[in-house]
Design a protein around this motif. Structure first.
Motif, short mmCIF file in Angstrom:
data_model
loop_
_atom_site.label_atom_id
_atom_site.label_comp_id
_atom_site.label_asym_id
_atom_site.label_seq_id
_atom_site.Cartn_x
_atom_site.Cartn_y
_atom_site.Cartn_z
N UNK A 65 0.75 -1.18 0.03
CA UNK A 65 -0.07 0.21 -0.09
C UNK A 65 0.96 1.13 0.07
N UNK A 66 0.30 2.16 -0.29
CA UNK A 66 1.11 3.74 -0.37
C UNK A 66 1.51 4.08 1.09
N UNK A 67 2.56 4.12 1.44
CA UNK A 67 3.20 4.53 2.62
C UNK A 67 3.44 5.82 2.79
N UNK A 68 3.98 6.33 1.68
CA UNK A 68 4.54 7.63 1.56
C UNK A 68 4.44 8.22 0.01
N UNK A 69 4.50 9.54 0.03
CA UNK A 69 4.67 9.97 -1.39
C UNK A 69 5.93 10.61 -1.47
N UNK A 70 6.56 10.52 -2.70
CA UNK A 70 7.96 11.26 -3.05
C UNK A 70 7.77 12.34 -4.05
N UNK A 71 8.26 13.50 -3.77
CA UNK A 71 7.80 14.62 -4.71
C UNK A 71 9.47 14.97 -5.23
N UNK A 72 9.49 14.64 -6.80
CA UNK A 72 10.82 15.10 -7.35
C UNK A 72 10.76 16.36 -7.99
N UNK A 73 11.94 16.88 -8.06
CA UNK A 73 11.89 18.31 -8.65
C UNK A 73 12.76 18.49 -9.75
N UNK A 74 12.52 18.90 -10.88
CA UNK A 74 13.22 18.89 -12.23
C UNK A 74 13.23 20.39 -12.88
N UNK A 75 14.00 20.84 -13.50
CA UNK A 75 13.83 22.01 -14.28
C UNK A 75 13.00 21.70 -15.56
N UNK A 76 11.88 22.66 -15.77
CA UNK A 76 10.91 22.41 -16.66
C UNK A 76 11.45 21.96 -18.07
N UNK A 77 11.11 21.01 -18.66
CA UNK A 77 11.61 20.52 -19.68
C UNK A 77 12.98 19.82 -19.77
N UNK A 78 13.34 19.40 -18.55
CA UNK A 78 14.59 18.51 -18.23
C UNK A 78 14.20 17.34 -17.87
#
Length: 403
Positions: free
Chosen positions: A299-312
């Motif tokens: 089951x979902x135990x956590x969310x992970x949020x990734x950051x990138x430069x837009x278009x990369x």
């Protein structure tokens, strides 16, 4: 530490089975008289397990009751926390009620959030303000001279009970706090994180522990106590946490305050990440992209949020949003932002409010992978590949790199 998530266990011990039986019996009780009977048995059994440091039996019982009966789970969890964070101590013919408290400091920074040893001046100032604004007139206090990070806090009911017993004795006897603080785990550097001052408050049994429990004229409402606490602690916390923005919560019982701090820090972690990337990369929030994915075993135990430069496609940075207690997400709704008050909706709104418009939400559940070399969480890119978050090589080096 502060919140319970079920674990997969193949077998349950006899001690855990008896705990489950008592909790189920308490949940099925039809009168207050019967409640008291089953609750007494449950508390006695829990206390024996705490003294024996048998955390496995407690966790196994919590797993089973959560699957079988949510009401029984709530009762078992509440009683386990109560015994871990409070006790009655007899000393020289006098009885004291003692509660373990956590004083949360919700902090964010572009640099590093301090932790570690606190000066005697900081502890004295904190104790004096507690006496003036928070605890009852006849209460005694013992504070650990340490600014705790999450990694350094007790991580089980049994560990919490041990800390409580040591602090209870120190509070009632006005003695030295005997704790080994030199071998504390290292603090993982992040941009937004709670810090805690931990202590015990002892009051004559049956009497008030906190100021909002007292009779007039000394009684003050919680809201007034909080306001006075925030004002009075401003200079002390600013001195021990330079370069940080912070928010102070009301000193309260250990588990309640740890849970609230855990929840409060999640959106701040996203906002701090956006501010950090904006500063380090000289990019507006609108120039960033976010990829959101659910992680867990079954089951979902956590969310992970990734950051990138837009278009990369390169993932620069990542933030973990853990789920607590009964924050459950169906596997077919991991990316569904139409559900009000859901974790994914709060994540979506927080990212949007930070100024980042480009969001991608993966629908599948990913395994909880960590980097084998440095131990940090791995994140998901736009294509669904699990990768290591890496800042560009030319990122200014005067500030620490966070994962």
């Amino acid at each position: 530490m502060s919140s319970y998530r079920p674990k997969n266990s193949s077998r349950i011990s006899p001690e855990a089975e008896r705990l489950v039986s008592d909790a189920l019996s308490l949940a099925a009780s039809g009168s207050r008289v019967e409640d008291i009977f089953w609750e007494t048995k449950l508390l006695d059994r829990l206390l024996r397990l705490l003294h024996a440091q048998n955390q496995n039996a407690i966790e196994s019982a919590l797993d089973q009751t959560l699957k079988i009966n949510p009401i029984a789970f709530d009762s078992l969890a509440e009683n386990a926390e109560t015994l871990a964070e409070s006790l009655t101590l007899e000393q020289d013919g006098k009885s004291w009620d003692v509660v373990l408290i956590a004083i949360p400091i919700i902090a964010r920074t572009r640099y590093s959030i301090p932790s570690g040893k606190l000066s005697s001046e900081s502890i004295a100032a904190t104790g004096n303000l507690l006496h003036d604004q928070i605890v009852a007139q006849d209460a005694l206090i013992a504070l650990v001279p340490w600014l705790y990070s999450i990694d350094q806090m007790p991580h089980s009911h049994c560990q919490t009970r041990l800390l409580l017993e040591k602090l209870a004795s120190a509070a009632v006897n006005a003695g030295e706090i005997k704790l080994e603080l030199r071998d504390m785990p290292e603090t993982i550097p992040v941009l937004a994180d709670p810090r805690y001052i931990v202590g015990a408050v002892a009051a004559p049994s049956g009497g008030p522990i906190f100021r909002w429990q007292e009779d007039t004229p000394r009684r003050q409402e919680r809201s007034v106590c909080l306001q006075n606490w925030q004002t009075g602690m401003q200079d002390t916390v600013a001195a021990i946490m330079p370069g940080c923005e912070f928010e102070l919560s009301l000193p309260e019982a250990y588990f309640t305050n740890c849970r609230e701090a855990d929840r409060k820090i999640r959106p701040l972690s996203i906002l701090a990440a956006v501010n950090y990337l904006e500063s380090m990369l000289n990019v507006e929030p609108a120039g960033l992209s976010c990829i959101i994915a659910g992680f867990g075993d079954e089951q979902c135990d956590e969310y992970r949020i990734s950051f990138a430069l837009k278009g990369s496609k390169e993932i620069l940075y990542g933030v973990v949003w853990p789920l607590y207690d009964r924050e459950t997400v169906a596997n077919d709704s991991i990316n569904d932002i139409s559900i009000e008050d859901s974790p994914i909706r709060e994540i979506y709104d927080t990212i949007k409010n930070s100024g980042v418009e480009d969001q991608l939400r993966h629908a599948e559940l990913f395994s909880l992978e960590m980097c084998e070399d440095c131990g940090v969480p791995m994140f998901v890119d736009r294509a669904g590949e699990i990768v290591h978050a890496e800042m560009p090589d030319d990122t200014p080096s005067q500030q620490p790199l966070f994962h």
